[in-house]
Design an enzyme around this catalytic site. Structure first.
Site, PDB file in Angstrom:
ATOM      1  N   ASN A 123       3.968 -19.133  -0.075  1.00 34.44           N
ATOM      2  CA  ASN A 123       3.302 -20.470  -0.390  1.00 34.44           C
ATOM      3  C   ASN A 123       4.534 -21.427  -1.093  1.00 34.44           C
ATOM      4  OD1 ASN A 123       0.164 -19.723  -0.362  1.00 34.44           O
ATOM      5  ND2 ASN A 123       1.192 -18.016  -1.358  1.00 34.44           N
ATOM      6  N   GLN A 171      -1.837 -17.875   1.835  1.00 33.22           N
ATOM      7  CA  GLN A 171      -3.118 -17.635   0.997  1.00 33.22           C
ATOM      8  C   GLN A 171      -3.239 -18.894   0.144  1.00 33.22           C
ATOM      9  OE1 GLN A 171      -5.151 -15.342   1.580  1.00 33.22           O
ATOM     10  NE2 GLN A 171      -6.755 -16.450   0.120  1.00 33.22           N
ATOM     11  N   GLY A 194       0.850  -1.238   0.109  1.00 30.19           N
ATOM     12  CA  GLY A 194       0.034  -0.034   0.125  1.00 30.19           C
ATOM     13  C   GLY A 194       0.891   1.188  -0.037  1.00 30.19           C
ATOM     14  N   LYS A 223      -2.381 -18.185  -8.986  1.00 33.05           N
ATOM     15  CA  LYS A 223      -1.161 -18.553  -8.748  1.00 33.05           C
ATOM     16  C   LYS A 223      -0.716 -19.054  -7.560  1.00 33.05           C
ATOM     17  CE  LYS A 223      -0.150 -14.116  -6.607  1.00 33.05           C
ATOM     18  NZ  LYS A 223       0.608 -12.967  -6.818  1.00 33.05           N
TER      19      LYS A 223
END
EC number: 1.1.1.8
Length: 394
Positions: free
Chosen positions: A309, A337, A46, A243
């Site tokens: 991941n 995630q 951000g 992905k």
């Protein structure tokens, strides 16, 4: 040769060639330039995106209000409020240390104050907090504002799939696009060259002078951060979510030391399933969004060469530990995630009766949650896997 981090006056957008853009700066019918931009979220990514935007608004004063407000979830860091640190030292010491921020980027701890009078809202928060933020914003923003979501992911349930930009649009009644790509925040913040993709179909109520592709290009493009604006929100969103499942399969292969050929096979098969999923659940999405855009194949490659991941799956393969055990050990209470997405996608495709159309996704789920051996992956690539096959966990 000019360094990409130096002056870019020779390549910045010539705003004199753009039409004078009128827009709303209040909830009345008054229209006047320039666009007011607010960034919702001040984490690692951000703050990086806010830095880019502030650099561009400062260089394009006919198109944008120079001051960019960034909403900061207030917290204390080293004895001071984080917003005070950002506004006085122009560094986000907690989430983006060592990176100098433009002085026209202002941290605002009050959400409604941060978005007041804004015409362009940039959402860049963890997606699990999206609903709470939207509930606070509902009824408190200009209904003619436009938005861009920098969140990656999908909302998946047994009935189907929702795009995060659509959730924002439905909640606030404003048109929303998406930004995604192979964009590791630290590298972008350090002004190392990268590319990104913005998905933004023009809204049905578009009129000349509204936010369009030229405006968004000018808002995000930097000499070190190249932007391609397309209209396919669905393709970009699917690629950004799926992905992570593919990165897990590549991590398995890396952990077992099967070599680069095997990793390439996972990438190839994963890309095909990603495209198939997008076309199945969002028939209008474009294959080119997956194969030609930074948000597609480039982001897939980056995610499959590192990240949480990939690392989780690699350690699983090396140690024989479960996904839950490894997640607790290496992520300090956070979630990978890809685990969440793998489970959600499994439940969706099982409910739709199409597991065999997505053997990589399905096998990755079975390995993660049901103890199926990682060694089944080559068998899966022959498209022989289904949940009715014998038990391969022994």
């Amino acid at each position: 040769m000019t360094d990409i981090g130096e002056s870019e006056s020779d390549i910045s957008t010539d705003v004199s060639a753009l039409p004078m853009l009128s827009h709303s700066v209040s909830y009345t019918s008054i229209q006047k330039p320039p666009f007011v931009v607010s960034v919702i979220g001040s984490g690692n990514w951000g703050t990086t995106v806010a830095k880019i935007i502030a650099e561009n608004t400062r260089e394009n004063p006919l198109l944008f209000e120079q001051k960019v407000r960034m909403w900061v979830y207030e917290e204390e860091f080293e004895g001071s409020n984080l917003s005070d640190i950002i506004n006085t030292e122009h560094v986000n010491k907690k989430y983006l240390p060592g990176i100098k921020l433009p002085d026209n980027l202002v941290a605002v701890p009050d959400l409604l104050e941060a978005v007041q009078y804004s015409n362009i809202l940039i959402f860049n928060i963890p997606h699990q907090h999206l609903e709470k933020i939207l509930s606070q914003l509902r009824g408190n923003i200009d209904p003619r504002a436009r938005a861009i979501s920098c969140l990656k992911g999908l909302r998946v349930n047994l009935d189907g799939v929702e795009l995060l930009p659509d959730i924002i649009q439905d909640a606030l009644g404003i048109h929303c696009g998406v930004l995604a790509g192979a964009n590791l925040a630290q590298e972008v913040a350090e002004q190392r060259f990268s590319e990104t993709t913005v998905g933004y179909p023009l809204p049905a109520d578009y009129k000349p002078g509204d936010v369009d592709h030229t405006v968004l290009y000018t808002l995000f493009h930097r000499p070190y951060f190249h932007v391609h604006v397309i209209e396919d929100i669905a393709g970009i969103s699917c690629a950004g979510a799926l992905k992570n499942i593919i990165a897990i399969s590549v991590g398995f292969v890396e952990g077992l030391e099967w070599g680069d050929n095997a990793k390439a096979a996972m990438l190839r098969r994963g890309l095909l399933e990603m495209i198939k999923f997008g076309r199945k659940f969002f028939p209008g999405c474009l294959v080119s969004s997956f194969t030609e855009e930074s948000a597609g194949v480039a982001d897939l490659f980056t995610t499959c060469t590192g990240g949480r991941n990939f690392k989780l799956a690699k350690i699983m393969a090396q140690t024989g530990k479960s996904a839950h055990e490894v997640e607790k050990e290496i992520l300090n209470g956070q979630s990978a995630q890809g685990l969440i997405t793998a489970k959600e996608i499994h439940e969706l495709i099982k409910n739709k009766g199409c597991e065999e159309e997505f053997p990589l996704f399905e096998t990755t789920y079975q390995i993660l949650f049901h103890g199926v051996r990682i060694g089944i992956l080559p068998y899966m690539l022959e498209n022989k896997w289904s949940i009715s096959k014998p038990n391969y966990s022994s």
